[in-house]
Scaffold this motif. Structure first.
Motif, PDB file in Angstrom:
ATOM      1  N   ARG A 104     -84.831  29.850  43.562  1.00  0.00           N
ATOM      2  CA  ARG A 104     -85.310  28.840  44.497  1.00  0.00           C
ATOM      3  C   ARG A 104     -86.546  28.138  43.939  1.00  0.00           C
ATOM      4  N   VAL A 105     -87.359  28.870  43.178  1.00  0.00           N
ATOM      5  CA  VAL A 105     -88.543  28.267  42.571  1.00  0.00           C
ATOM      6  C   VAL A 105     -88.127  27.204  41.563  1.00  0.00           C
ATOM      7  N   THR A 106     -87.102  27.521  40.750  1.00  0.00           N
ATOM      8  CA  THR A 106     -86.616  26.559  39.764  1.00  0.00           C
ATOM      9  C   THR A 106     -86.134  25.293  40.449  1.00  0.00           C
ATOM     10  N   ARG A 107     -85.354  25.447  41.495  1.00  0.00           N
ATOM     11  CA  ARG A 107     -84.836  24.270  42.195  1.00  0.00           C
ATOM     12  C   ARG A 107     -85.951  23.503  42.901  1.00  0.00           C
ATOM     13  N   PHE A 108     -86.972  24.220  43.365  1.00  0.00           N
ATOM     14  CA  PHE A 108     -88.123  23.542  43.964  1.00  0.00           C
ATOM     15  C   PHE A 108     -88.848  22.703  42.923  1.00  0.00           C
ATOM     16  N   LEU A 109     -89.027  23.253  41.713  1.00  0.00           N
ATOM     17  CA  LEU A 109     -89.709  22.522  40.656  1.00  0.00           C
ATOM     18  C   LEU A 109     -88.913  21.287  40.237  1.00  0.00           C
TER      19      LEU A 109
ATOM     20  N   THR B 196     -81.189  30.644  37.616  1.00  0.00           N
ATOM     21  CA  THR B 196     -81.992  29.703  38.404  1.00  0.00           C
ATOM     22  C   THR B 196     -82.360  30.368  39.720  1.00  0.00           C
TER      23      THR B 196
ATOM     24  N   LEU C 234     -87.080  19.543  42.226  1.00  0.00           N
ATOM     25  CA  LEU C 234     -87.207  18.576  43.319  1.00  0.00           C
ATOM     26  C   LEU C 234     -88.625  18.028  43.466  1.00  0.00           C
ATOM     27  N   LEU C 235     -89.606  18.698  42.878  1.00  0.00           N
ATOM     28  CA  LEU C 235     -91.010  18.353  43.079  1.00  0.00           C
ATOM     29  C   LEU C 235     -91.355  16.892  42.759  1.00  0.00           C
TER      30      LEU C 235
ATOM     31  N   ALA D 177     -91.007  14.427  45.521  1.00  0.00           N
ATOM     32  CA  ALA D 177     -91.933  14.538  46.655  1.00  0.00           C
ATOM     33  C   ALA D 177     -93.255  13.829  46.388  1.00  0.00           C
TER      34      ALA D 177
END
Length: 285
Positions: free
Chosen positions: A93-98, A91, A100-101, A104
């Protein structure tokens, strides 16, 4: 923070609640607003709300909606958090951002997106199921009284699930790896390690998720507004939608709407207290 600042913040927070309480015990409609006179009615608005069969239909739908969304969120959040917490699973940071998306996305936008997906004739969901050979005719997901309420739960879960995933994942990061290593040495398999180590260590964060998500699910409004607007019939009337319609649909009974909102707030507070007593008692055992 000094005393004047605290008093100012308290006044800002308290004024809407106090004013809503004032409206709930007065007759407030368009005619009264034009005259600026609100006759005192005492508990009449509360009695009318409690005697309204539609209010209890809304409460029943709210309880069903809340039970489905909260249980689903907790189970799915724990499963996904465990997956991305595995040492062998990559995983970034991009994976965790997706992940969380969805949280938002504004709730009303989320509802509009899913209303297009649920479209009877042009919806992506029906098209996908057609292509997979699952169905041979379109399904009116949001327009059928038997499926509408369940259809609304899916976009709500999709939007709010990242909040629970992040909390559970953070809690998993705090569990010492030595506990799992010692359990593995003692011969415990993955299921026993989950039951004896992971689940007990997650109980406190799960209790917090249950309290917060129940309170928010009980007051769901935006997805109902964007996808079904309470329909078909009263199939997706929930408590917050009831308060809105009573207040802003003719004859615009703002006093009765305020009373229903106060009843909803008391129900949420009672459920929160039950959680606090039952869940936290279990955590401390």
């Amino acid at each position: 923070m000094n005393l004047p600042t605290l008093a100012f913040l308290a006044a800002i927070l308290a004024y809407p609640v106090i004013y809503a309480g004032y409206l709930s015990v007065h007759k407030v409609g368009l005619a009264q607003l034009r005259r600026g006179e609100f006759p005192f009615t005492g508990w009449e608005n509360y009695g009318r709300v409690l005697e309204d069969p539609l209010f209890w239909v809304a409460i029943k739908n709210t309880l069903i909606f809340t039970a489905i969304t909260v249980v689903s969120e907790v189970v799915i959040a724990v499963a996904i958090a465990l997956l991305i917490n595995q040492a062998g699973v990559w995983t970034s940071r991009v994976t965790r951002f997706l992940i969380l998306l969805p949280y938002a996305i504004p709730p009303i936008c989320n509802g509009l997106i899913w209303s297009f997906m649920y479209s009877f004739q042009f919806g992506f969901l029906n098209r996908l199921l057609f292509s997979a050979g699952v169905i041979d005719q379109p399904i009116n997901w949001a327009g059928n009284p038997d499926t509408a309420l369940y259809a609304v739960t899916v976009p709500y879960i999709w939007r709010t699930l990242p909040f629970a995933i992040i909390l559970v994942h953070a809690a998993l990061q705090g569990i010492p790896r030595e506990l799992y290593e010692q359990a593995a040495i003692d011969g415990a398999n993955a299921w026993h390690r989950f039951r004896q180590i992971t689940l007990p260590m997650l109980q406190q964060i799960i209790a917090i998720i249950l309290i917060l998500r129940t309170a928010f699910a009980f007051a769901v409004f935006e997805e109902i507004l964007a996808i079904t607007q309470g329909g078909p019939g009263d199939a997706t009337w929930v408590a917050a939608w009831y308060s809105y319609k009573i207040s802003f649909s003719p004859p615009n009974n703002f006093g009765m709407g305020a009373a229903s909102a106060f009843i909803l707030a008391l129900m949420i507070a009672a459920i929160a207290l039950v959680y606090l007593r039952a869940v936290y008692r279990r955590v401390t055992l």
